[in-house]
Design a protein around this motif. Structure first.
Motif, PDB file in Angstrom:
ATOM      1  N   SER A  79       0.839  -1.197   0.000  1.00  0.00           N
ATOM      2  CA  SER A  79       0.000   0.000   0.000  1.00  0.00           C
ATOM      3  C   SER A  79       0.872   1.244   0.000  1.00  0.00           C
ATOM      4  CB  SER A  79      -0.916   0.023   1.239  1.00  0.00           C
ATOM      5  OG  SER A  79      -0.124   0.182   2.412  1.00  0.00           O
ATOM      6  N   ALA A  80       0.219   2.377  -0.225  1.00  0.00           N
ATOM      7  CA  ALA A  80       0.925   3.656  -0.147  1.00  0.00           C
ATOM      8  C   ALA A  80       1.417   3.917   1.266  1.00  0.00           C
ATOM      9  CB  ALA A  80      -0.005   4.788  -0.595  1.00  0.00           C
ATOM     10  N   ALA A  81       0.708   3.386   2.268  1.00  0.00           N
ATOM     11  CA  ALA A  81       1.121   3.603   3.656  1.00  0.00           C
ATOM     12  C   ALA A  81       2.496   2.995   3.916  1.00  0.00           C
ATOM     13  CB  ALA A  81       0.092   2.996   4.609  1.00  0.00           C
ATOM     14  N   VAL A  82       2.793   1.849   3.281  1.00  0.00           N
ATOM     15  CA  VAL A  82       4.116   1.239   3.437  1.00  0.00           C
ATOM     16  C   VAL A  82       5.178   2.141   2.830  1.00  0.00           C
ATOM     17  CG1 VAL A  82       5.548  -0.768   2.898  1.00  0.00           C
ATOM     18  CG2 VAL A  82       3.129  -1.081   3.435  1.00  0.00           C
ATOM     19  N   ALA A  83       4.895   2.689   1.646  1.00  0.00           N
ATOM     20  CA  ALA A  83       5.851   3.597   0.994  1.00  0.00           C
ATOM     21  C   ALA A  83       6.101   4.832   1.850  1.00  0.00           C
ATOM     22  CB  ALA A  83       5.336   4.008  -0.385  1.00  0.00           C
ATOM     23  N   GLN A  84       5.037   5.357   2.449  1.00  0.00           N
ATOM     24  CA  GLN A  84       5.192   6.565   3.274  1.00  0.00           C
ATOM     25  C   GLN A  84       5.994   6.255   4.529  1.00  0.00           C
ATOM     26  OE1 GLN A  84       1.090   7.709   3.659  1.00  0.00           O
ATOM     27  NE2 GLN A  84       0.939   8.120   1.471  1.00  0.00           N
ATOM     28  N   ALA A  85       5.809   5.071   5.090  1.00  0.00           N
ATOM     29  CA  ALA A  85       6.604   4.685   6.252  1.00  0.00           C
ATOM     30  C   ALA A  85       8.075   4.570   5.883  1.00  0.00           C
ATOM     31  CB  ALA A  85       6.094   3.358   6.816  1.00  0.00           C
ATOM     32  N   LEU A  86       8.361   3.992   4.722  1.00  0.00           N
ATOM     33  CA  LEU A  86       9.743   3.868   4.266  1.00  0.00           C
ATOM     34  C   LEU A  86      10.362   5.236   4.009  1.00  0.00           C
ATOM     35  CD1 LEU A  86       9.280   0.902   1.774  1.00  0.00           C
ATOM     36  CD2 LEU A  86      10.574   0.828   3.909  1.00  0.00           C
ATOM     37  N   GLU A  87       9.596   6.101   3.364  1.00  0.00           N
ATOM     38  CA  GLU A  87      10.104   7.450   3.084  1.00  0.00           C
ATOM     39  C   GLU A  87      10.391   8.180   4.390  1.00  0.00           C
ATOM     40  OE1 GLU A  87      10.578  10.680  -0.042  1.00  0.00           O
ATOM     41  OE2 GLU A  87      10.427   8.517  -0.154  1.00  0.00           O
ATOM     42  N   GLY A  88       9.526   8.008   5.389  1.00  0.00           N
ATOM     43  CA  GLY A  88       9.761   8.636   6.683  1.00  0.00           C
ATOM     44  C   GLY A  88      11.005   8.100   7.357  1.00  0.00           C
ATOM     45  N   LEU A  89      11.243   6.792   7.256  1.00  0.00           N
ATOM     46  CA  LEU A  89      12.447   6.206   7.833  1.00  0.00           C
ATOM     47  C   LEU A  89      13.695   6.703   7.118  1.00  0.00           C
ATOM     48  CD1 LEU A  89      11.293   2.515   8.423  1.00  0.00           C
ATOM     49  CD2 LEU A  89      11.863   4.211  10.173  1.00  0.00           C
ATOM     50  N   MET A  90      13.602   6.871   5.800  1.00  0.00           N
ATOM     51  CA  MET A  90      14.731   7.415   5.050  1.00  0.00           C
ATOM     52  C   MET A  90      15.060   8.825   5.512  1.00  0.00           C
ATOM     53  SD  MET A  90      13.878   6.153   1.171  1.00  0.00           S
ATOM     54  CE  MET A  90      13.921   4.416   0.709  1.00  0.00           C
ATOM     55  N   ALA A  91      14.007   9.599   5.792  1.00  0.00           N
ATOM     56  CA  ALA A  91      14.222  10.976   6.242  1.00  0.00           C
ATOM     57  C   ALA A  91      14.878  11.021   7.614  1.00  0.00           C
ATOM     58  CB  ALA A  91      12.881  11.725   6.281  1.00  0.00           C
ATOM     59  N   LEU A  92      14.615  10.002   8.437  1.00  0.00           N
ATOM     60  CA  LEU A  92      15.196   9.961   9.776  1.00  0.00           C
ATOM     61  C   LEU A  92      16.609   9.382   9.778  1.00  0.00           C
ATOM     62  CD1 LEU A  92      12.136   8.651  11.822  1.00  0.00           C
ATOM     63  CD2 LEU A  92      13.063  10.962  11.855  1.00  0.00           C
ATOM     64  N   SER A  93      16.960   8.674   8.725  1.00  0.00           N
ATOM     65  CA  SER A  93      18.244   7.983   8.697  1.00  0.00           C
ATOM     66  C   SER A  93      19.385   8.941   8.402  1.00  0.00           C
ATOM     67  CB  SER A  93      18.225   6.882   7.629  1.00  0.00           C
ATOM     68  OG  SER A  93      17.180   5.975   7.872  1.00  0.00           O
ATOM     69  N   PRO A  94      20.547   8.764   9.049  1.00  0.00           N
ATOM     70  CA  PRO A  94      21.698   9.603   8.744  1.00  0.00           C
ATOM     71  C   PRO A  94      22.241   9.273   7.366  1.00  0.00           C
ATOM     72  CG  PRO A  94      22.339   7.844  10.211  1.00  0.00           C
ATOM     73  CD  PRO A  94      20.833   7.778  10.096  1.00  0.00           C
ATOM     74  N   PRO A  95      22.868  10.231   6.689  1.00  0.00           N
ATOM     75  CA  PRO A  95      23.440   9.951   5.373  1.00  0.00           C
ATOM     76  C   PRO A  95      24.649   9.044   5.496  1.00  0.00           C
ATOM     77  CG  PRO A  95      24.087  12.133   6.107  1.00  0.00           C
ATOM     78  CD  PRO A  95      23.100  11.616   7.116  1.00  0.00           C
ATOM     79  N   PRO A  96      24.972   8.299   4.434  1.00  0.00           N
ATOM     80  CA  PRO A  96      26.185   7.488   4.462  1.00  0.00           C
ATOM     81  C   PRO A  96      27.417   8.379   4.629  1.00  0.00           C
ATOM     82  CG  PRO A  96      24.770   6.851   2.632  1.00  0.00           C
ATOM     83  CD  PRO A  96      24.199   8.108   3.198  1.00  0.00           C
ATOM     84  N   PRO A  97      28.549   7.819   5.088  1.00  0.00           N
ATOM     85  CA  PRO A  97      29.751   8.623   5.323  1.00  0.00           C
ATOM     86  C   PRO A  97      30.227   9.404   4.114  1.00  0.00           C
ATOM     87  CG  PRO A  97      29.972   6.445   6.299  1.00  0.00           C
ATOM     88  CD  PRO A  97      28.708   6.425   5.502  1.00  0.00           C
ATOM     89  N   ALA A  98      29.958   8.871   2.896  1.00  0.00           N
ATOM     90  CA  ALA A  98      30.437   9.569   1.704  1.00  0.00           C
ATOM     91  C   ALA A  98      29.666  10.849   1.432  1.00  0.00           C
ATOM     92  CB  ALA A  98      30.350   8.644   0.486  1.00  0.00           C
ATOM     93  N   PHE A  99      28.485  11.018   2.052  1.00  0.00           N
ATOM     94  CA  PHE A  99      27.674  12.217   1.827  1.00  0.00           C
ATOM     95  C   PHE A  99      28.221  13.367   2.655  1.00  0.00           C
ATOM     96  CE2 PHE A  99      23.270  10.839   0.214  1.00  0.00           C
ATOM     97  CZ  PHE A  99      23.853   9.900  -0.611  1.00  0.00           C
TER      98      PHE A  99
END
Length: 237
Positions: A79-99
């Motif tokens: 569902s779209a709710a799963v995508a929104q949860a993933l997008e929210g987790l991505m927003a909370l995640s720190p960038p990789p060291p190369a960023f």
């Protein structure tokens, strides 16, 4: 011992998303794609046998669904709710060291500019458009939910989007989803999906093959500029 069903449900979903291989497979589906187990195994860097075990868990957890066509079995987000949860987790995640420390989201500039998030738009274009619609009084935020004003209903109707409620969908009319790269909200829900479909139909944006990236066309640059009241650069990046 007191049972906490809500906490248990959150923990179960978080556990399913928390495995690196499963997270990679879910991320590969966030653009609304349907992929085979072999394709998902390649995305996650694991064997097809290992991928099958992970997909069985994701199916049981109702994070993905499968459909068979001919000899192949295809997987997509449930569902779209799963995508929104993933997008929210991505927003909370720190960038990789190369960023660079201040930079979040995808490295690719075109993908940061405009991309799909399941069935709606994300990226700089989407958050700027959402902000412009709020500034024009077409929608506002209430308790984290997007509310469309009377003027907004007229605007979307004139743009070719039907906001009449249907008995077939229980999906919210308007949701504000935290954007992974911009860290500001973009439109989701029924309106977000309809807005993407309408701009694709008008040729304002086109999908990039094998990518979540959306390319803004010259017609789209003019159309979005009129909609937002400011110039939009059609050159992605």
């Amino acid at each position: 011992m007191i049972d906490h069903p809500t906490g248990n449900m959150i923990a179960q979903s978080a556990h399913l998303m928390g495995d690196p291989a499963r997270a990679s497979m879910l991320a590969a589906l966030i653009g609304g794609d349907v992929l085979t187990a072999g394709e998902l195994a390649s995305q996650a860097g694991i064997t097809p046998q290992t991928a099958s075990g992970h997909l069985a868990k994701l199916l049981d957890g109702r994070l993905v669904v499968a459909e068979r066509q001919g000899r192949h079995r295809y997987f997509r987000l449930a569902s779209a709710a799963v995508a929104q949860a993933l997008e929210g987790l991505m927003a909370l995640s720190p960038p990789p060291p190369a960023f660079p420390a201040r930079r979040h989201g995808p490295r690719d500039a075109a993908m940061r500019q405009a991309r799909t998030c399941y069935d709606h738009m994300a990226g700089r274009l989407a958050v700027d458009l959402t902000a412009a619609l709020q500034q024009r009084g077409f929608l506002h935020r209430s308790d984290g939910v997007g509310v469309v004003s009377d003027a907004g209903h007229r605007f979307f109707c004139d743009f070719g989007i039907d906001l009449a409620p249907t008995s077939r969908s229980t999906r919210p009319l308007c949701r504000l989803c935290l954007d992974w790269s911009e860290r500001r909200p973009h439109l989701a829900g029924q309106i977000g999906a309809a807005l993407l479909a309408r701009t694709l139909a008008l040729g304002w944006v086109v999908r990039t093959p094998n990518s979540r990236t959306l390319t803004i066309t010259p017609a789209g640059a003019r159309g979005f500029s009129d909609m937002m009241g400011r110039a939009v650069d059609g050159r992605n990046g």
